[in-house]
Design an enzyme around this catalytic site. Structure first.
Site, PDB file in Angstrom:
ATOM      1  N   HIS A   1       5.070 -30.154  11.856  1.00  0.00           N
ATOM      2  CA  HIS A   1       4.564 -29.816  11.592  1.00  0.00           C
ATOM      3  C   HIS A   1       3.418 -29.574   9.411  1.00  0.00           C
ATOM      4  CE1 HIS A   1       7.471 -27.662  13.053  1.00  0.00           C
ATOM      5  NE2 HIS A   1       9.114 -28.068  12.604  1.00  0.00           N
TER       6      HIS A   1
ATOM      7  N   THR B   1       2.573  -1.223   8.931  1.00  0.00           N
ATOM      8  CA  THR B   1       2.836  -2.310  10.273  1.00  0.00           C
ATOM      9  C   THR B   1       2.703  -3.459   9.455  1.00  0.00           C
ATOM     10  OG1 THR B   1       0.814  -2.541  10.201  1.00  0.00           O
ATOM     11  CG2 THR B   1       1.751  -0.865  11.369  1.00  0.00           C
TER      12      THR B   1
ATOM     13  N   HIS C   1       8.465 -24.423   9.893  1.00  0.00           N
ATOM     14  CA  HIS C   1       7.350 -25.212  10.599  1.00  0.00           C
ATOM     15  C   HIS C   1       6.136 -24.762  10.331  1.00  0.00           C
ATOM     16  CE1 HIS C   1      10.325 -24.837  13.607  1.00  0.00           C
ATOM     17  NE2 HIS C   1      10.967 -24.945  13.310  1.00  0.00           N
TER      18      HIS C   1
ATOM     19  N   CYS D   1       2.721  -3.355   4.448  1.00  0.00           N
ATOM     20  CA  CYS D   1       2.052  -1.950   4.208  1.00  0.00           C
ATOM     21  C   CYS D   1       3.256  -1.322   5.765  1.00  0.00           C
ATOM     22  CB  CYS D   1       0.431  -2.049   5.013  1.00  0.00           C
ATOM     23  SG  CYS D   1       0.735  -3.355   6.732  1.00  0.00           S
TER      24      CYS D   1
ATOM     25  N   ASP E   1       1.019  -1.697  -0.380  1.00  0.00           N
ATOM     26  CA  ASP E   1      -0.003  -0.205   0.162  1.00  0.00           C
ATOM     27  C   ASP E   1       0.538   1.233  -0.200  1.00  0.00           C
ATOM     28  OD1 ASP E   1       0.745   0.566   2.654  1.00  0.00           O
ATOM     29  OD2 ASP E   1      -1.000  -0.189   3.473  1.00  0.00           O
TER      30      ASP E   1
END
Length: 152
Positions: A134, A67, A98, A65, A8
């Protein structure tokens, strides 16, 4: 490896740096934008990246973005996507080994370009361990997607 990438307005500069670095490492990147600082809605860029990954047209995806939070939330609404929000090298490696994450989310306002490039490089180079425990957990996530997915 073919990688779909999107950002973004708060992540487009870091996106451009990652594209240059990963192309130099031999990867093929498809850029879904955005390419400006005008305020836009991050789901509009997360969705096409994740659709490419979920369909198999791209091997993996990267979303950026401010964060990384909004992008990762939007990404994980797409069935077949295992998006990890990563801001450190240990998590970048662990989420591939994992969780077999197929989309990486990062926040340009959280980490600098040097660390982000290291994370992207490590994440693209790390393979899924294939460990039974996993894979068991990933299979349970897939069952959740099937159980709760909205079908038209």
């Amino acid at each position: 490896m073919k990688i779909a990438i999107g950002a973004d307005h708060a992540g487009y500069r870091l996106k451009d740096d990652i594209i240059k670095a990963l192309e130099a490492a031999g990867h093929v990147l498809e850029d879904f934008g955005c390419n400006c600082s005008d305020s836009i809605d991050y789901p509009d860029y997360a969705i096409p990246v994740c659709e490419k990954v979920a369909s198999g047209e791209a091997d993996r995806g990267i979303l950026i973005c401010g964060t990384g939070i909004g992008m990762s939330i939007a990404a994980n609404k797409i069935p077949g996507i295992r998006c990890a929000l990563v801001h450190d090298l240990f998590s970048a490696k662990a989420t591939r080994e994992h969780n077999n994450s197929n989309v990486l989310a990062m926040g340009e306002r959280v980490i600098g370009p040097g660390l982000a490039l290291e994370i992207a490089k490590l994440w693209t180079e790390t393979e899924f361990s294939g460990g039974e425990r996993h894979q068991n957990r990933i299979d349970k996530i897939t069952k959740l997607e099937h159980k709760y997915a909205v079908h038209p």
